[in-house]
Design an enzyme around this catalytic site. Sequence first.
Site, mmCIF file in Angstrom:
data_model
loop_
_atom_site.group_PDB
_atom_site.id
_atom_site.type_symbol
_atom_site.label_atom_id
_atom_site.label_comp_id
_atom_site.label_asym_id
_atom_site.label_seq_id
_atom_site.Cartn_x
_atom_site.Cartn_y
_atom_site.Cartn_z
ATOM 1 N N ILE A 7 0.880 -1.168 0.000
ATOM 2 C CA ILE A 7 0.000 0.000 0.000
ATOM 3 C C ILE A 7 0.914 1.214 0.000
ATOM 4 O O ILE A 7 1.811 1.314 0.849
ATOM 5 C CB ILE A 7 -0.928 -0.022 1.226
ATOM 6 C CG1 ILE A 7 -1.845 -1.245 1.135
ATOM 7 C CG2 ILE A 7 -1.735 1.260 1.327
ATOM 8 C CD1 ILE A 7 -2.643 -1.526 2.377
ATOM 9 N N ASN A 9 0.926 4.243 0.936
ATOM 10 C CA ASN A 9 1.133 5.125 2.084
ATOM 11 C C ASN A 9 1.635 4.400 3.335
ATOM 12 O O ASN A 9 1.788 5.006 4.384
ATOM 13 C CB ASN A 9 -0.127 5.942 2.389
ATOM 14 C CG ASN A 9 -1.301 5.075 2.796
ATOM 15 O OD1 ASN A 9 -1.274 3.869 2.618
ATOM 16 N ND2 ASN A 9 -2.341 5.692 3.320
ATOM 17 N N CYS A 10 1.950 3.120 3.215
ATOM 18 C CA CYS A 10 2.509 2.340 4.324
ATOM 19 C C CYS A 10 3.982 2.708 4.488
ATOM 20 O O CYS A 10 4.752 2.696 3.526
ATOM 21 C CB CYS A 10 2.360 0.852 4.021
ATOM 22 S SG CYS A 10 3.228 -0.238 5.165
ATOM 23 N N ASP A 11 4.385 3.058 5.702
ATOM 24 C CA ASP A 11 5.770 3.469 5.960
ATOM 25 C C ASP A 11 6.782 2.405 5.551
ATOM 26 O O ASP A 11 7.830 2.722 4.966
ATOM 27 C CB ASP A 11 5.970 3.792 7.444
ATOM 28 C CG ASP A 11 5.248 5.059 7.870
ATOM 29 O OD1 ASP A 11 4.892 5.875 6.990
ATOM 30 O OD2 ASP A 11 5.052 5.235 9.089
ATOM 31 N N GLN A 14 7.094 2.256 1.837
ATOM 32 C CA GLN A 14 7.855 3.419 1.364
ATOM 33 C C GLN A 14 9.356 3.211 1.565
ATOM 34 O O GLN A 14 10.162 3.551 0.692
ATOM 35 C CB GLN A 14 7.387 4.691 2.069
ATOM 36 C CG GLN A 14 6.003 5.123 1.638
ATOM 37 C CD GLN A 14 5.461 6.289 2.452
ATOM 38 O OE1 GLN A 14 6.096 6.778 3.380
ATOM 39 N NE2 GLN A 14 4.261 6.730 2.103
#
Length: 115
Positions: A7, A9-11, A14
């Site tokens: 996903i 926007n998952c840290d 990223q």
Amino acid sequence: MIRLYGIKNCDTVQKARKWLDQHQVSYEFHDFRSDGMDSVPVDEWINTLGWEKVLNKRSTSWRALSDEQKTGMDDTLAAACTQKEPTLIKRPVLTMPGKTPAFGFKTADYEAHLA
């Protein structure tokens, strides 16, 4: 082809994407939410590794499952649950032809996986 699932926007996703980019690794990114789950080989992952390796039991999504679902979890139920709630899957998932998928992100694991 190297593919990274997760996903956007998952840290942790990223961090993995940044690491791959910094190491000039060519990959295709598949976002569970925006790209959907139809082409995600969750059944294959579960059949190969078992649901315990694929699902994130520390996630909010896991905690949201009923006690009945948690205690009765098996490969079939896990596959069905991830289709409805893809955030149950440990992220990111790095796949490469001929290699077992890597779940989560640790620099040493990625270095070894891509060697």
